[in-house]
Motif scaffolding. Sequence first.
Motif, mmCIF file in Angstrom:
data_model
loop_
_atom_site.group_PDB
_atom_site.id
_atom_site.type_symbol
_atom_site.label_atom_id
_atom_site.label_comp_id
_atom_site.label_asym_id
_atom_site.label_seq_id
_atom_site.Cartn_x
_atom_site.Cartn_y
_atom_site.Cartn_z
ATOM 1 N N ASN A 39 -5.130 -8.708 -4.618
ATOM 2 C CA ASN A 39 -4.086 -9.961 -4.934
ATOM 3 C C ASN A 39 -2.663 -9.158 -5.172
ATOM 4 O O ASN A 39 -1.477 -9.317 -4.703
ATOM 5 N N LYS A 40 -2.788 -8.060 -6.233
ATOM 6 C CA LYS A 40 -1.869 -7.252 -6.740
ATOM 7 C C LYS A 40 -0.997 -6.393 -5.741
ATOM 8 O O LYS A 40 0.193 -6.496 -5.393
ATOM 9 N N LEU A 41 -1.931 -5.834 -4.964
ATOM 10 C CA LEU A 41 -1.626 -5.042 -3.867
ATOM 11 C C LEU A 41 -0.946 -5.734 -2.599
ATOM 12 O O LEU A 41 0.391 -5.344 -2.136
ATOM 13 N N SER A 42 -1.463 -6.868 -2.463
ATOM 14 C CA SER A 42 -0.692 -7.727 -1.215
ATOM 15 C C SER A 42 0.780 -7.968 -1.744
ATOM 16 O O SER A 42 1.433 -8.127 -0.595
ATOM 17 N N GLU A 43 1.013 -8.128 -2.880
ATOM 18 C CA GLU A 43 2.395 -8.414 -3.400
ATOM 19 C C GLU A 43 3.131 -7.250 -3.411
ATOM 20 O O GLU A 43 4.387 -7.203 -2.794
ATOM 21 N N ILE A 44 2.827 -6.086 -3.991
ATOM 22 C CA ILE A 44 3.647 -4.947 -4.103
ATOM 23 C C ILE A 44 3.871 -4.353 -2.840
ATOM 24 O O ILE A 44 4.770 -3.615 -2.591
ATOM 25 N N ILE A 45 2.858 -4.332 -1.927
ATOM 26 C CA ILE A 45 3.171 -3.828 -0.777
ATOM 27 C C ILE A 45 4.227 -4.483 0.316
ATOM 28 O O ILE A 45 4.711 -3.627 1.276
ATOM 29 N N LYS A 46 4.333 -5.837 -0.030
ATOM 30 C CA LYS A 46 5.573 -6.394 0.767
ATOM 31 C C LYS A 46 6.830 -5.797 0.276
ATOM 32 O O LYS A 46 7.818 -5.780 0.897
ATOM 33 N N GLU A 47 6.827 -5.357 -0.952
ATOM 34 C CA GLU A 47 8.150 -4.862 -1.375
ATOM 35 C C GLU A 47 8.193 -3.220 -1.196
ATOM 36 O O GLU A 47 9.436 -2.645 -1.072
ATOM 37 N N ASN A 48 7.099 -2.569 -1.083
ATOM 38 C CA ASN A 48 7.055 -1.054 -0.769
ATOM 39 C C ASN A 48 5.995 -0.654 0.064
ATOM 40 O O ASN A 48 4.794 -0.608 -0.467
ATOM 41 N N ASP A 49 6.190 -0.582 1.470
ATOM 42 C CA ASP A 49 5.237 -0.472 2.205
ATOM 43 C C ASP A 49 4.902 1.309 2.483
ATOM 44 O O ASP A 49 4.313 1.687 2.916
ATOM 45 N N ASN A 50 5.503 1.935 1.467
ATOM 46 C CA ASN A 50 5.553 3.548 1.444
ATOM 47 C C ASN A 50 4.749 3.726 0.255
ATOM 48 O O ASN A 50 4.445 4.909 -0.145
ATOM 49 N N LEU A 51 4.007 2.782 -0.281
ATOM 50 C CA LEU A 51 3.242 3.214 -1.444
ATOM 51 C C LEU A 51 2.065 3.968 -1.243
ATOM 52 O O LEU A 51 1.342 3.647 -0.157
ATOM 53 N N LYS A 52 1.884 4.941 -1.920
ATOM 54 C CA LYS A 52 0.697 5.732 -1.730
ATOM 55 C C LYS A 52 -0.419 5.374 -2.469
ATOM 56 O O LYS A 52 -0.405 4.644 -3.622
ATOM 57 N N ILE A 53 -1.700 5.571 -2.351
ATOM 58 C CA ILE A 53 -2.911 5.154 -2.726
ATOM 59 C C ILE A 53 -3.102 5.357 -4.120
ATOM 60 O O ILE A 53 -3.730 4.492 -5.091
ATOM 61 N N LEU A 54 -2.548 6.749 -4.601
ATOM 62 C CA LEU A 54 -2.489 7.174 -6.160
ATOM 63 C C LEU A 54 -1.807 6.093 -6.944
ATOM 64 O O LEU A 54 -2.046 5.694 -7.900
ATOM 65 N N GLU A 55 -0.635 5.837 -6.331
ATOM 66 C CA GLU A 55 0.438 4.591 -6.896
ATOM 67 C C GLU A 55 -0.055 3.554 -7.068
ATOM 68 O O GLU A 55 -0.204 2.871 -8.108
ATOM 69 N N ALA A 56 -1.095 3.071 -6.007
ATOM 70 C CA ALA A 56 -1.385 1.802 -6.086
ATOM 71 C C ALA A 56 -2.547 1.597 -7.078
ATOM 72 O O ALA A 56 -2.918 0.662 -7.732
ATOM 73 N N ALA A 57 -3.490 2.935 -7.168
ATOM 74 C CA ALA A 57 -4.243 2.725 -8.226
ATOM 75 C C ALA A 57 -3.838 2.687 -9.500
ATOM 76 O O ALA A 57 -4.464 2.096 -10.621
ATOM 77 N N ASP A 58 -2.681 3.294 -9.932
ATOM 78 C CA ASP A 58 -2.207 3.370 -11.068
ATOM 79 C C ASP A 58 -1.451 2.058 -11.514
ATOM 80 O O ASP A 58 -1.758 1.557 -12.575
ATOM 81 N N TYR A 59 -0.988 1.412 -10.449
ATOM 82 C CA TYR A 59 -0.506 0.132 -10.669
ATOM 83 C C TYR A 59 -1.753 -0.739 -10.944
ATOM 84 O O TYR A 59 -1.337 -1.793 -11.785
ATOM 85 N N CYS A 60 -2.366 -0.874 -10.390
ATOM 86 C CA CYS A 60 -3.858 -1.597 -10.718
ATOM 87 C C CYS A 60 -4.498 -1.268 -11.767
ATOM 88 O O CYS A 60 -5.646 -1.664 -12.100
ATOM 89 N N GLN A 61 -4.336 0.002 -12.397
ATOM 90 C CA GLN A 61 -5.199 0.680 -13.362
ATOM 91 C C GLN A 61 -6.548 0.632 -13.158
ATOM 92 O O GLN A 61 -7.649 0.329 -14.030
ATOM 93 N N VAL A 62 -6.734 1.110 -11.914
ATOM 94 C CA VAL A 62 -8.024 1.551 -11.393
ATOM 95 C C VAL A 62 -8.029 2.955 -10.782
ATOM 96 O O VAL A 62 -6.973 3.598 -10.741
ATOM 97 N N SER A 63 -9.445 3.472 -10.527
ATOM 98 C CA SER A 63 -9.269 4.942 -9.757
ATOM 99 C C SER A 63 -8.863 4.637 -8.132
ATOM 100 O O SER A 63 -9.069 3.559 -7.586
ATOM 101 N N SER A 64 -8.433 5.673 -7.556
ATOM 102 C CA SER A 64 -8.251 5.612 -6.363
ATOM 103 C C SER A 64 -9.581 5.303 -5.441
ATOM 104 O O SER A 64 -9.213 4.869 -4.313
ATOM 105 N N SER A 65 -10.513 5.613 -5.818
ATOM 106 C CA SER A 65 -11.930 5.468 -5.054
ATOM 107 C C SER A 65 -12.064 3.735 -5.217
ATOM 108 O O SER A 65 -12.810 3.389 -4.257
ATOM 109 N N LYS A 66 -11.888 3.402 -5.976
ATOM 110 C CA LYS A 66 -11.902 1.774 -6.437
ATOM 111 C C LYS A 66 -11.044 0.998 -5.194
ATOM 112 O O LYS A 66 -11.585 0.146 -4.480
ATOM 113 N N VAL A 67 -9.862 1.514 -5.062
ATOM 114 C CA VAL A 67 -8.929 1.274 -4.095
ATOM 115 C C VAL A 67 -9.294 1.316 -2.601
ATOM 116 O O VAL A 67 -9.448 0.622 -1.737
#
Length: 259
Positions: A39-67
């Motif tokens: 849900n969180k990534l569905s919104e943020i990626i619409k605004e920033n499609d250059n988002l890296k997986i580590l940035e996505a994990a940090d935004y969601c406060q989880v590990s990159s392996s969870k993502v």
Amino acid sequence: MWKIFHFGILSLQNKIGSEGKAININVNKLNDLELSIHNKLSEIIKENDNLKILEAADYCQVSSSKVSKMVRKLGFENFKQYKQYLSGEPIIHEDKTISSELERLNHFINHFDQTLVDEFITLFNKYNRIVLFGLGPSFICVEYFAYKLALVSAKNILVSQGEDHAQHLVDEDTLLIVFSVTGKFTSFENLFEKVKAKGAESLLILEEYDNTSTLKADHTFYLTQSAQSDKLLPYEKTRTIFFIFIEEIMAKLMSERDS
């Protein structure tokens, strides 16, 4: 029950990629944490499609392996495909064609001849002195093998990459083991004759099968029925199969030691 998130109900959607493959999105496969990440990534990626997986994990406060796990559960090959889907871009499927060398290794593993391990250990157990010989990258293999053998055996384990040196190391209680991918880089006949004259026994371990070989070792093991590319020089060829064979020997020796 369908799982519902803030921009609507999503049970199953298909999107055709650049190769005509359908991506099936079924959020019912996700647990609560994964659905929250989605849900969180569905919104943020619409605004920033250059988002890296580590940035996505940090935004969601989880590990990159969870993502990464969430992305795969939704049917995507990787985070890049997931972003392409959410951004409305064509989904590009990666070329998964494996190299001919991986195919060769896969065939070797699937048809591994365990009797060679047993025959090796029978020879190995007959002698108190083991001399391992190899040239170029094969010498690196025998150095590694010597290190591993010393962990499970009280035998005198020696290595050499010079024929004169190897001849001085052997006696009547010695097994000389030569590793060579093709057996064609140099002739080992003089070496085999000299060690035989001193009462030692020789074992030549070749990766590639060659029915024209005239090498005069007491024993010859062919690990495969295949050959690497003719475009490769002997020192450019891989030694992966040697290491697999070594590890199988070590597994058997350690099992015998522990029992």
